[in-house]
Design a protein around this motif. Structure first.
Motif, mmCIF file in Angstrom:
data_model
loop_
_atom_site.group_PDB
_atom_site.id
_atom_site.type_symbol
_atom_site.label_atom_id
_atom_site.label_comp_id
_atom_site.label_asym_id
_atom_site.label_seq_id
_atom_site.Cartn_x
_atom_site.Cartn_y
_atom_site.Cartn_z
ATOM 1 N N ARG A 291 0.830 -1.214 0.000
ATOM 2 C CA ARG A 291 0.000 0.000 0.000
ATOM 3 C C ARG A 291 0.860 1.259 0.000
ATOM 4 N NH1 ARG A 291 -1.314 2.405 5.006
ATOM 5 N NH2 ARG A 291 -0.268 1.439 6.779
ATOM 6 N N HIS A 292 2.070 1.167 0.582
ATOM 7 C CA HIS A 292 2.970 2.326 0.545
ATOM 8 C C HIS A 292 3.392 2.622 -0.893
ATOM 9 C CE1 HIS A 292 4.279 1.026 4.862
ATOM 10 N NE2 HIS A 292 3.098 1.613 4.857
ATOM 11 N N LEU A 293 3.752 1.563 -1.632
ATOM 12 C CA LEU A 293 4.166 1.755 -3.023
ATOM 13 C C LEU A 293 3.000 2.237 -3.874
ATOM 14 C CD1 LEU A 293 6.566 1.526 -4.945
ATOM 15 C CD2 LEU A 293 5.889 -0.844 -5.413
ATOM 16 N N LEU A 294 1.799 1.745 -3.601
ATOM 17 C CA LEU A 294 0.616 2.232 -4.318
ATOM 18 C C LEU A 294 0.415 3.718 -4.056
ATOM 19 C CD1 LEU A 294 -1.945 1.658 -6.013
ATOM 20 C CD2 LEU A 294 -3.128 1.141 -3.845
ATOM 21 N N VAL A 422 9.706 10.986 0.137
ATOM 22 C CA VAL A 422 9.187 9.855 0.912
ATOM 23 C C VAL A 422 9.610 8.489 0.364
ATOM 24 C CG1 VAL A 422 7.074 8.722 1.705
ATOM 25 C CG2 VAL A 422 7.280 11.216 1.842
ATOM 26 N N PRO A 423 9.592 8.235 -0.958
ATOM 27 C CA PRO A 423 10.010 6.907 -1.425
ATOM 28 C C PRO A 423 11.467 6.573 -1.111
ATOM 29 C CG PRO A 423 8.793 8.052 -3.143
ATOM 30 C CD PRO A 423 9.062 9.047 -2.068
ATOM 31 N N VAL A 438 10.538 3.118 -9.341
ATOM 32 C CA VAL A 438 9.178 2.760 -9.747
ATOM 33 C C VAL A 438 8.222 3.928 -9.480
ATOM 34 C CG1 VAL A 438 7.223 1.244 -9.239
ATOM 35 C CG2 VAL A 438 9.519 0.282 -9.475
ATOM 36 N N SER A 439 8.341 4.533 -8.297
ATOM 37 C CA SER A 439 7.483 5.672 -7.960
ATOM 38 C C SER A 439 7.719 6.843 -8.903
ATOM 39 C CB SER A 439 7.739 6.113 -6.511
ATOM 40 O OG SER A 439 7.527 5.059 -5.598
ATOM 41 N N ALA A 440 9.009 7.130 -9.165
ATOM 42 C CA ALA A 440 9.349 8.237 -10.054
ATOM 43 C C ALA A 440 8.893 7.955 -11.478
ATOM 44 C CB ALA A 440 10.851 8.490 -10.016
ATOM 45 N N ALA A 441 8.990 6.694 -11.913
ATOM 46 C CA ALA A 441 8.542 6.335 -13.251
ATOM 47 C C ALA A 441 7.034 6.532 -13.396
ATOM 48 C CB ALA A 441 8.918 4.889 -13.569
ATOM 49 N N ALA A 442 6.295 6.253 -12.332
ATOM 50 C CA ALA A 442 4.859 6.535 -12.363
ATOM 51 C C ALA A 442 4.623 8.030 -12.544
ATOM 52 C CB ALA A 442 4.194 6.046 -11.071
ATOM 53 N N GLY A 443 5.470 8.835 -11.880
ATOM 54 C CA GLY A 443 5.369 10.278 -12.062
ATOM 55 C C GLY A 443 5.627 10.686 -13.500
ATOM 56 N N LYS A 444 6.646 10.090 -14.110
ATOM 57 C CA LYS A 444 6.953 10.456 -15.488
ATOM 58 C C LYS A 444 5.892 9.946 -16.449
ATOM 59 C CE LYS A 444 10.138 13.206 -14.902
ATOM 60 N NZ LYS A 444 9.580 13.476 -13.572
ATOM 61 N N ALA A 445 5.216 8.854 -16.102
ATOM 62 C CA ALA A 445 4.057 8.447 -16.898
ATOM 63 C C ALA A 445 2.990 9.541 -16.848
ATOM 64 C CB ALA A 445 3.497 7.121 -16.379
ATOM 65 N N GLY A 446 2.827 10.138 -15.672
ATOM 66 C CA GLY A 446 1.910 11.274 -15.558
ATOM 67 C C GLY A 446 2.377 12.468 -16.363
ATOM 68 N N ALA A 447 3.703 12.705 -16.376
ATOM 69 C CA ALA A 447 4.248 13.808 -17.167
ATOM 70 C C ALA A 447 4.004 13.586 -18.654
ATOM 71 C CB ALA A 447 5.751 13.954 -16.897
ATOM 72 N N ILE A 448 4.108 12.327 -19.098
ATOM 73 C CA ILE A 448 3.829 12.013 -20.498
ATOM 74 C C ILE A 448 2.361 12.291 -20.818
ATOM 75 C CG2 ILE A 448 3.702 10.124 -22.181
ATOM 76 C CD1 ILE A 448 6.151 8.902 -20.699
ATOM 77 N N VAL A 449 1.475 11.875 -19.927
ATOM 78 C CA VAL A 449 0.054 12.169 -20.112
ATOM 79 C C VAL A 449 -0.165 13.682 -20.166
ATOM 80 C CG1 VAL A 449 -2.231 12.021 -19.043
ATOM 81 C CG2 VAL A 449 -0.731 10.028 -19.044
ATOM 82 N N GLY A 450 0.532 14.395 -19.259
ATOM 83 C CA GLY A 450 0.380 15.851 -19.230
ATOM 84 C C GLY A 450 0.925 16.521 -20.475
#
Length: 537
Positions: A291-294, A422-423, A438-450
């Motif tokens: 749940r922390h990683l989520l 935090v990660p 992994v957490s940062a990559a999720a962020g960059k997936a958001g940046a790609i969407v943005g």
């Protein structure tokens, strides 16, 4: 933990020393370069359109086609995502230090190569630019998990948040420097090669030297990275990696005695830890840290949709509300100067203060409160922009810019900083760099969407633009509503992330619990093996 506990306890209790500030500068200059390289492209995209996509028969300045603009702005994020996953994993396998210099050299080489993009026409130049910016992003991606992990493992538990936040705050200065460099370059060329405004002379409004201006801006990003390469290579491996992952307590103690200038108690005869080595995809990891990683991944994902949409396309937003002059009233270098000046002003007044509020207050207020408050106020200010949008655009564009700057302030005095910090604190040492990646990559997936999504969504639903090949958009106002919704999602997922203020990394990651369990199991096993057998009849 025996001897390992002594060196880690000494790190947690160590006084703030000169070496801590040296580490902040060395790691922070990587982030300075990251921000410069990622955001400087937004300063030159208008110029690229005027140079390579000008139609002599048109009555408007040349602009990058939507698909080209999306590729130029977003391709670096694709590379960053790949780099975060790869180097995050590699940092746990080979050690933080061994990988650290590799990422920096990739950044230096690709910065220079981006400015040397070549081709026989517009398509060739854009293709090579996108190729080099992908690999530039790959190097930048590696800097995220490594810098965060190294700084968190060096720091003491009392000021760890401020140290990691200070590394990340260098991103604000990179953003600012990008604007300043673009201002200086465009002003220098403009004074030397002044050109008429587009409406006065469309063909002459872009002087040949403009093609050199954007190349200089992009290539300058190699300078700060190159200056810190030597010092990055001189940094020792972190004691936590050496002791907990490489299992070399003696070397960890020696390294920390040297850099912190302290004498640590040695216990070389301490028994080796026998903790359970569960992996990232194990059921035990899911139970302890799933749940922390989520929480860290979802919060970073939705944050970066909003944050990078704002950063990359703020020039379009400023033009939409009338804060920047119309493109056809300026020549190419004037337009670059105006865009750079506007973004620099917002960075100076909104972006940088937000970072440093986090540095000074994160170990006082805690990560949870700052992240929750940041998402809340970002939502409030975006709704404050979107609901009375016509008022801002028609009668008060300056008020719009002030409100917009506040969204940057609370992004940085909020989740843009805490999702990075935090990660690097809450996962076990052997998986820390991987989980941060992994957490940062999720962020960059958001940046790609943005970067891709906002480009299309912010287009006005104009039939004339649709005929010219532009996709039907929903406009800036409705896009702001969508970004506010992303912040609401981040607000609620913040409750999955534990507070890490004032706790040791081992306490946060549960490694102390693993040690206690292992010690209890070992003691039980020893008791069983030494119990005399009952006498036989």
């Amino acid at each position: 933990m025996g001897g390992e506990l002594k060196v880690l306890d000494a790190l947690d209790a160590a006084k703030t020393q000169w070496y801590h500030f040296t580490a902040i500068v060395i790691a922070g200059m990587g982030f300075f370069t990251d921000a410069y390289d990622l955001f400087s492209i937004s300063l030159v995209t208008k110029l690229l359109g005027r140079i390579y996509y000008f139609d002599p028969t048109s009555k408007t300045p040349g602009t990058l086609p939507p698909n080209v603009s999306a590729a130029v702005n977003g391709v670096a994020f694709c590379g960053t995502l790949a780099g975060q996953l790869f180097f995050g994993w590699l940092g746990d396998k080979l050690g933080r230090k061994k990988v650290y210099g590799m990422t920096l050299m990739i950044m230096v080489l690709c910065c220079v190569a981006s400015g040397l993009s070549f081709g026989s026409g517009a398509g060739g130049v854009m293709a090579t630019l996108c190729f080099f910016r992908f690999w530039l992003g790959f190097g930048i991606g590696g800097d995220y998990p490594l810098s965060a992990t190294i700084m968190s493992e060096y720091a003491n538990k009392r000021t760890r948040g401020a140290f990691v936040a200070a590394v990340f705050a260098m991103q604000g200065f990179g953003n600012l420097t990008g604007g300043v460099v673009a201002i200086v370059v465009s002003a220098a060329f403009k004074r030397r090669f002044d050109a008429p405004a587009f409406k006065d002379d469309p063909a002459g409004s872009t002087v040949p030297q403009a093609d050199l201006a954007w190349r200089i801006v992009l290539m300058f990003g190699a300078v700060p990275a190159l200056l810190t390469y030597y010092w990055r290579m001189k940094m020792p491996e972190t004691a936590r990696y050496t002791a907990l992952v490489a299992k070399n307590n003696k070397q960890a103690t020696a390294d920390m005695e040297r850099v912190l200038n302290v004498q640590l108690a040695k216990d070389e005869d301490a028994p080796e830890r026998r903790q359970e080595q569960f992996g990232l995809f194990s059921r035990e990891f899911l139970k302890r840290h799933g749940r922390h990683l989520l929480g860290t991944t979802v919060c970073w994902f939705v944050l970066d949709i909003a944050f990078y949409s704002q950063n990359l396309f703020q020039k379009d937003i400023y033009a939409a509300v009338g804060w920047l002059p119309r493109a056809d009233t300026m020549n190419a270098l004037q337009e670059m100067f105006s865009i750079s000046r506007a973004q620099t002003l917002v960075a100076l007044c909104g972006t940088i203060p937000g970072y440093w509020f986090t540095v000074f207050l994160i170990d006082v207020l805690g990560r949870f409160a700052i992240q929750l408050g940041g998402f809340f106020f970002m939502t409030a200010f975006m709704l404050g922009l979107a609901v009375p949008y016509d008022h801002w655009t028609n009668t008060n564009p300056a008020g719009f810019v002030v409100m917009f700057a506040f969204t940057f302030f609370f992004a940085n005095f909020g989740p843009n900083s805490t999702t990075f910090i935090v990660p690097a604190e809450i996962f076990p040492a052997r998986l820390r760099s991987t989980c941060h990646g992994v957490s940062a990559a999720a962020g960059k997936a958001g940046a790609i969407v943005g970067s891709f999504g906002f480009l299309y969504a912010a287009q006005s639903p104009d039939p004339a633009k649709a005929e010219a090949g532009y996709p039907p958009g929903i406009g800036v106002r409705n896009s702001l509503f969508l970004l506010a919704g992303c912040n609401v999602v981040g607000f609620f997922f913040t409750f999955l992330v534990p507070e890490s203020k004032g706790k040791s990394l081992e306490e946060l990651s549960g490694e102390n619990q693993e040690d206690d369990d292992a010690a209890a199991a070992a003691a039980a096993s020893q008791c069983t093996s030494t119990t005399p057998a009952p006498p036989t009849a």
